[in-house]
Design a protein around this motif. Structure first.
Motif, short mmCIF file in Angstrom:
data_model
loop_
_atom_site.label_atom_id
_atom_site.label_comp_id
_atom_site.label_asym_id
_atom_site.label_seq_id
_atom_site.Cartn_x
_atom_site.Cartn_y
_atom_site.Cartn_z
N VAL A 122 -23.87 106.00 38.03
CA VAL A 122 -24.56 105.32 39.13
C VAL A 122 -24.36 106.09 40.43
O VAL A 122 -25.30 106.29 41.21
CB VAL A 122 -24.05 103.87 39.27
N VAL A 123 -23.13 106.56 40.65
CA VAL A 123 -22.85 107.38 41.84
C VAL A 123 -23.67 108.66 41.80
O VAL A 123 -24.24 109.09 42.81
CB VAL A 123 -21.34 107.69 41.92
N MET A 182 -15.39 100.30 33.31
CA MET A 182 -16.25 100.03 34.45
C MET A 182 -16.17 101.15 35.48
O MET A 182 -17.18 101.55 36.08
CB MET A 182 -15.88 98.69 35.10
N VAL A 183 -14.97 101.68 35.68
CA VAL A 183 -14.82 102.81 36.60
C VAL A 183 -15.57 104.04 36.08
O VAL A 183 -16.30 104.69 36.81
CB VAL A 183 -13.33 103.13 36.82
N CYS A 184 -15.38 104.33 34.80
CA CYS A 184 -16.03 105.51 34.21
C CYS A 184 -17.55 105.36 34.18
O CYS A 184 -18.29 106.31 34.48
CB CYS A 184 -15.51 105.75 32.79
N ALA A 185 -18.02 104.15 33.83
CA ALA A 185 -19.46 103.92 33.75
C ALA A 185 -20.12 103.88 35.12
O ALA A 185 -21.33 104.05 35.24
CB ALA A 185 -19.75 102.62 33.00
N GLY A 186 -19.32 103.63 36.17
CA GLY A 186 -19.88 103.62 37.51
C GLY A 186 -20.22 105.01 38.03
O GLY A 186 -21.02 105.15 38.97
N LEU A 187 -19.66 106.05 37.43
CA LEU A 187 -19.89 107.40 37.92
C LEU A 187 -21.34 107.87 37.75
O LEU A 187 -21.87 108.53 38.64
CB LEU A 187 -18.92 108.37 37.24
#
Length: 390
Positions: A210-211, A203-208
Motif C-alpha cells: 500500500v505504501v 498487517m505490517v508486511c502487507a501494508g508495505l
C-alpha cells in the motif's frame, strides 16, 4: 559536421516526458494495473536523493537493516537456548554472514536492478530460515518483522512484482510457523497467542505494498506536471528537471555511454498550417511529430517540446546513429498526407558522457545548426520533402 549531444532518459519507467495518462483521472482499478506493470522505482529516488546529497545516508540506512539482522542472529547463535534443531546454530551463523554481507554491499556502489533482486532473495531465505529455528514459535513469529524491514527496501527500490513475491514468501513462512505452533503447543496457544501475533506481523508486511502504491501515485502525478498536455512529451519544466539530474546521474552512473547528442526539430511554416487549416489541425500536426520522434528514437531518448512548434531530442547515441534517426524521422514526418509538412533539424553530438554544462553547450550548437538548415529552405517535390538536416 556539427557536434551532437544526447541525454539518457527512461520514458517507459515514469521518466519526465513519457507519454502517459494522468493518474489522478484514472479509475482505481486501472491505476492498480498500471502500477503492477511499473518498472524500477529506485532510479527516481536514487537520483532525487543524489541531487540533494542524501544518497550516502540512504545507503547507510539500508546497510543498518542488515547489521540489525546480523546482530539478532549473532545473539541466537551464541546463546542458543531456544534453538529447535541441532543444525540451528549453523543456520544462525549463516544468517549473521548474510546480514554482514548485506551491510557491506550497501557501502559500495548502488546495486543494480538484478543485483537488488538477488539481495532480496538471499535476505528472504536467511530471514525465513532463522525464524524457523526457534523452539519457541512465538519468538519465531516475532522474527517476521525482519521481513517488513526488507519489504521497505523492496517498496522503495524495486517493482510491485518483486514485492508480491516477497510478501508471498513472508506469508508462507508465517503459515509454517503457525502449523508448527499448533502441533507442538496445541490449538489453544495457537488461537490465544500465535494468531494475534501473526496477524499483527502480517498487517505490517502487507501494508508495505500500500505504501509502495501511494508512493508510485504521488511520484507519477508529480511526473505528469513535467509533461506537455498536448503531445505527452516533456515540457520546459520537464527538461529543466532532466537537466538538473544530469550531473547527479553522471556521478551515479559514470560508465553509462561515451557519446551523446541533442537534436532540435522545428516545423516549417507552422503558422501557415494554423492559418490555413485551423488550430485543431495544427495541434494534430504537433501530436504526430511528437509521436514520430518518440517512435523513431525509442525509449532511451527523451523527447521534449521547447516551443510552440519546436521539439528537442536528447539521447545517448553516437553521431552516425543520431543522424540516421533524424533522417528517418524527417522522412516519416514529411509523409504526413494532410496537411503536408516538413521540418528543419539541427544536431549536435559529443563523444563524452552528458552533463548539465555539456547539455547547454550542445543545445546552443544544435540551435545554430537548425537555423542554418532552415536558412537553406525546405521544399516538397512529388510528395517528398528535402532532408533539411544540419
Amino acid at each position: 559536421m556539427e557536434k551532437t549531444h544526447t541525454a539518457r532518459s527512461n520514458p517507459g519507467k515514469s521518466h519526465a516526458g513519457q507519454q502517459r495518462r494522468g493518474v489522478g483521472r484514472a479509475p482505481l482499478w486501472d491505476l492498480l494495473l498500471e502500477w503492477s506493470r511499473s518498472g524500477d522505482e529506485g532510479r527516481w529516488l536514487r537520483e532525487f536523493c543524489a541531487r540533494r546529497g542524501w544518497g550516502r545516508l540512504l545507503a547507510l540506512c539500508c546497510a543498518l537493516g542488515g547489521l540489525v539482522m546480523a546482530l539478532a542472529a549473532l545473539l541466537n547463535a551464541i546463546v542458543g537456548v531456544q534453538l529447535a534443531y541441532s543444525s540451528s546454530r549453523v543456520v544462525m551463523w549463516i544468517s549473521v554472514a548474510v546480514g554482514v554481507l548485506w551491510a557491506l554491499r550497501w557501502l559500495g556502489p548502488w546495486p543494480g536492478r538484478r543485483e537488488l533482486i538477488g539481495l532480496v532473495i538471499v535476505g528472504d531465505i536467511a530471514i525465513g530460515a532463522a525464524s524457523l529455528q526457534h523452539s519457541d514459535r512465538i519468538t519465531g513469529i516475532a522474527g517476521i518483522s525482519f521481513f517488513a524491514v526488507l519489504g521497505v527496501v523492496v517498496a522503495l527500490f524495486s517493482t510491485p512484482s518483486v514485492q508480491a513475491v516477497h510478501l508471498a514468501v513472508t506469508g508462507a513462512v508465517l503459515v509454517v510457523l503457525l502449523v508448527l505452533l499448533a502441533r507442538e503447543q496445541g490449538v489453544a496457544v495457537l488461537v490465544g497467542a500465535g494468531l494475534p501475533k501473526a496477524l499483527g506481523e502480517m498487517m505490517v508486511c502487507a501494508g508495505l505494498p500500500v505504501v509502495q502504491f501511494a508512493y508510485w501515485v504521488t511520484r507519477t502525478n508529480a511526473d505528469d506536471s513535467l509533461c506537455d498536455p498536448l503531445t505527452g512529451v516533456a515540457n520546459r519544466r520537464g527538461l529543466d528537471e532532466h537537466r538538473a539530474r544530469l550531473d547527479a546521474e553522471s556521478v551515479a552512473h559514470p560508465a553509462i555511454g561515451d557519446a551523446c547528442g541533442v537534436m532540435l526539430v522545428d516545423v516549417d511554416d507552422f503558422k501557415h498550417v494554423n492559418d490555413t487549416f485551423g488550430h485543431p489541425t495544427g495541434d494534430a500536426v504537433l501530436t504526430r511529430v511528437a509521436a514520430v520522434l518518440t517512435e523513431v528514437f525509442g525509449p532511451e531518448a527523451l523527447i521534449g517540446r521547447v516551443g510552440g512548434d519546436e521539439f528537442v531530442v536528447i539521447g545517448r547515441v553516437g553521431d552516425h546513429r543520431f543522424r540516421a534517426c533524424a533522417r528517418a524521422a524527417a522522412r516519416a514526418i514529411s509523409a504526413f498526407p494532410d496537411p503536408p509538412i516538413t521540418v528543419s533539424t539541427g544536431i549536435a553530438t559529443a563523444a563524452e558522457p552528458l552533463s548539465a554544462s555539456l547539455f547547454d553547450e550542445l543545445m546552443e550548437q544544435a540551435d545554430q545548426a537548425m537555423y542554418r538548415a532552415k536558412g537553406r529552405g525546405s521544399t516538397r517535390r512529388d510528395g517528398a520533402a528535402s532532408e533539411n538536416i544540419a
